[in-house]
Design an enzyme around this catalytic site. Sequence first.
Site, PDB file in Angstrom:
ATOM      1  CB  THR A 186      22.636  10.517  14.642  1.00  0.00           C
ATOM      2  OG1 THR A 186      23.100  11.468  13.682  1.00  0.00           O
ATOM      3  CG2 THR A 186      23.614  10.400  15.791  1.00  0.00           C
ATOM      4  CG  ASP A 187      21.821  11.476   9.224  1.00  0.00           C
ATOM      5  OD1 ASP A 187      21.803  12.253  10.195  1.00  0.00           O
ATOM      6  OD2 ASP A 187      22.450  11.711   8.167  1.00  0.00           O
ATOM      7  CB  SER A 222      23.234   6.005   9.366  1.00  0.00           C
ATOM      8  OG  SER A 222      22.673   7.258   9.566  1.00  0.00           O
ATOM      9  CB  THR A 243      29.088  11.410  12.961  1.00  0.00           C
ATOM     10  OG1 THR A 243      28.360  11.858  11.823  1.00  0.00           O
ATOM     11  CG2 THR A 243      29.931  12.545  13.477  1.00  0.00           C
TER      12      THR A 243
HETATM   13  N1  ASP Z   1      25.258  11.683   8.695  1.00  0.00           N
HETATM   14  C1  ASP Z   1      25.750  10.927   9.813  1.00  0.00           C
HETATM   15  C2  ASP Z   1      25.239   9.512   9.738  1.00  0.00           C
HETATM   16  O1  ASP Z   1      24.100   9.302  10.062  1.00  0.00           O
HETATM   17  C3  ASP Z   1      25.305  11.583  11.040  1.00  0.00           C
HETATM   18  C4  ASP Z   1      25.744  10.943  12.321  1.00  0.00           C
HETATM   19  O2  ASP Z   1      26.258   9.863  12.399  1.00  0.00           O
HETATM   20  O3  ASP Z   1      25.512  11.595  13.324  1.00  0.00           O
HETATM   21  O4  ASP Z   1      25.980   8.631   9.372  1.00  0.00           O
END
Ligand code: ASP
EC number: 3.5.1.1
Length: 335
Positions: free
Chosen positions: A88-89, A55, A12
Site C-alpha cells: 500500500t505504501d 513496496s 503486506t
Molecule cells: N509496507 C507495506 C508495503 O507497502 C505496507 C502494505 O503493503 O500495506 O509493502
Amino acid sequence: MKKVVILTTGGTIAMVKNEQGVVPYDKGNALISEIPSLKNLGVKIEVREFSNIPSPHMTPQKMWELSRTIDEILKDNDVIGVVVTHGTDTLEETSYLLDLTLKSEKPVVCTAAMRNIGELGTDGPRNVYSSVLTVLSPQANQMGVMVCLNDEIHAAREVTKTYTSNVATFDSPGYGPLGIVDEDNVIFFRKSLTREKILVDKIEEKVALIKTFTGDDGKLLKYAAEIGYKGIILEGFGRGNVPPLVAEAVEEIVKEKKIPVIITSRCFKGRVYPVYGYAGGGADLRKKGAIMSEHPIGQKAKIKLMVVLGKTSNLEEIRQYFEPNISRRIILHEG
Ligand code: ASP
C-alpha cells in the site's frame, strides 16, 4: 476460456509476522491463488509472480518493467484484464505510472492489504476478489487504471494513501471514489475526466521530490540539482508558494542548469495556481521559470515528470503537460 491474470509484486498482502516483525513470506504471493471465491467466477484465474518485495523497495525501473509486462499480458486475446497486487505504501505511484503509460485500455486494477496474511481480519483476499470483480465489470473498460481496496474503486491518478494503519486508507481527496463493490456488484458512479495517457519508449528515473519548510534557504534544492537529478518536484505551501531564498534557488536551477522544477503543494486538494506575486509566491516562481503542477500531490507529479522526461526535456513542452489550463483563455460557445 477467458482469463484474468493476477500479477503479484509483494506487499503486506504477501507478508507474515515473525520475530523480526512483518516480512515478505516466500509463499505469500502463491497463497493468492487459494482464495476460494475466485474459483466460481466462470473465468480462469492465473496468478503470476512479478516480484515479492515490500513496496518501499519499488523503483522507477521496476514500475516501468511492470508496465511493459502488463502490456505484453494484455496482448493475449483471452486475457480480459489484470489485477496487480502491491504494497500500500507506494501503490499510488506504481498505479499512476501504469495509468499514464499502458498502451492497452483493457481493465487493470491494483490492490493490496493493510493486514498481513496471518492477522485477524486480513483484508487481502476480499480486496483481490473485489478487484477481479471490477476487472470483469462491463463498465471497467476505458476507466483507466484503478485501485480497489476496502470496497471502493479509485482512479489511479487521484488516489492517495491517507491513513498509516486503517483498512480504509485509500481516498481520492477532492474527487471521491469512481465506484464501489457491494456484495458481488460493481457499481460505478463516475469516470475520471482528467485522465491522460503519455505513451513513451522510456522514462527518466532521476526525478527528485523535495518538500520545502519554513526557514528553507534553498540549499537542499540546489544540492539535488548538483548531484545529477534531471527534474525536481518542489512541494510548496498552499497555492504553490515557497520561502524567498527557495525561489532564488529555483531561478538559478531552471535558468542555469535547464532542469525543470515543478511546483506542487502540501495541500492535497484544489489546484496549484500562480496567484501570489510576492517573493516566493506562485506568480513570482513562475516568472522565475518554475512550472506549476495543477494537480497538487507531489508524488503524482514525480511519476508524471518521470514519464514526460521520457518524451522531451524542452522546458516549454514540459510546461504544457503540467499547466493545461493555466494559460487557457475562456472561450464562449455561440448559438
Ligand atoms: N509496507 C507495506 C508495503 O507497502 C505496507 C502494505 O503493503 O500495506 O509493502
